[in-house]
Write a protein that holds these residues in place. Structure first.
Motif, PDB file in Angstrom:
ATOM      1  N   CYS A 190      26.547 -21.098 -28.420  1.00 11.83           N
ATOM      2  CA  CYS A 190      27.040 -21.858 -27.281  1.00 11.83           C
ATOM      3  C   CYS A 190      27.694 -23.160 -27.752  1.00 11.83           C
ATOM      4  N   THR A 191      27.335 -23.489 -29.038  1.00 11.61           N
ATOM      5  CA  THR A 191      27.985 -24.828 -29.501  1.00 11.61           C
ATOM      6  C   THR A 191      29.386 -24.914 -29.346  1.00 11.61           C
ATOM      7  N   CYS A 235      23.103 -22.225 -22.420  1.00 16.48           N
ATOM      8  CA  CYS A 235      22.350 -22.447 -23.798  1.00 16.48           C
ATOM      9  C   CYS A 235      20.940 -21.716 -23.571  1.00 16.48           C
ATOM     10  N   THR A 250      18.270 -24.481 -26.602  1.00 18.85           N
ATOM     11  CA  THR A 250      17.942 -25.950 -26.835  1.00 18.85           C
ATOM     12  C   THR A 250      17.131 -26.672 -25.662  1.00 18.85           C
ATOM     13  N   TYR A 306      18.942 -27.983 -23.603  1.00 14.12           N
ATOM     14  CA  TYR A 306      19.999 -28.970 -23.295  1.00 14.12           C
ATOM     15  C   TYR A 306      19.678 -30.520 -23.853  1.00 14.12           C
TER      16      TYR A 306
END
Length: 177
Positions: A104-105, A136, A139, A141
């Motif tokens: 997703c980065t 994501c 992470t 977020y």
């Protein structure tokens, strides 16, 4: 099927490419131009993995036809580098460990960079709104928002010029896969 030769402005550089009429911009970027930083996610416009910038605004390249954007500036994750330096948000992602699996980065970085370009000191609410279309799974977020906050606090975006020549950056989010 007949291909159509078009010119696209990608990362500040005009690129000629022969496209199939049914291919999306995501397919053309990845398959025809080798810009694999734009990720292939859901093909439904729901995940944000394929986010690019059209005239500085986030757009989902899986929903865009190349013929419709011939007169627009397209920025991919590979285009965030300026003068041999990765974008401050890419640096903050690396410093804080905001990228986990990395899928997703690129979309997160482009959506975040677009927000910071318009609003160099966004509120947490504005950050969440700007990234709402990017999913994501790794992470939670928190580190992503912390990276945005760090760049906003430092005021680094004003120093980082945007949208010019393409590069072969392998910085965070721009790695060829």
């Amino acid at each position: 099927m007949q291909r159509t030769l078009i010119t696209l402005t990608i990362n500040g550089e005009e690129r000629e490419v022969a496209v199939l009429p049914h291919h999306t911009l995501m397919e053309v970027l990845r398959e025809d131009l080798g810009l694999t930083g734009t990720k292939h996610g859901c093909e439904l416009g729901e995940c944000g993995a394929c986010t690019i910038l059209l005239d500085g605004e986030p757009a989902l390249s899986c929903l865009v036809l190349p013929l419709a954007v011939q007169d627009r500036a397209i920025t991919t994750i590979e285009g965030l580098e300026r003068s041999g330096r990765i974008h401050p948000l890419q640096e903050a992602f690396a410093e804080l460990g905001a990228a986990q699996c990395g899928y997703c980065t690129p979309g997160m970085l482009l959506a975040g960079a677009a927000l910071l370009a318009k609003n160099p000191r966004p509120t947490p609410t504005k950050m969440k709104e700007a990234l709402a279309g990017n999913l994501c799974r790794c992470t939670g977020y928190t580190k992503i928002y912390e990276a945005l906050e760090k760049v906003a606090e430092r005021g680094e975006v004003e120093k980082h010029e945007t949208a010019t020549p393409a590069s072969s950056s392998n910085g965070i989010g721009g790695k060829r896969q």
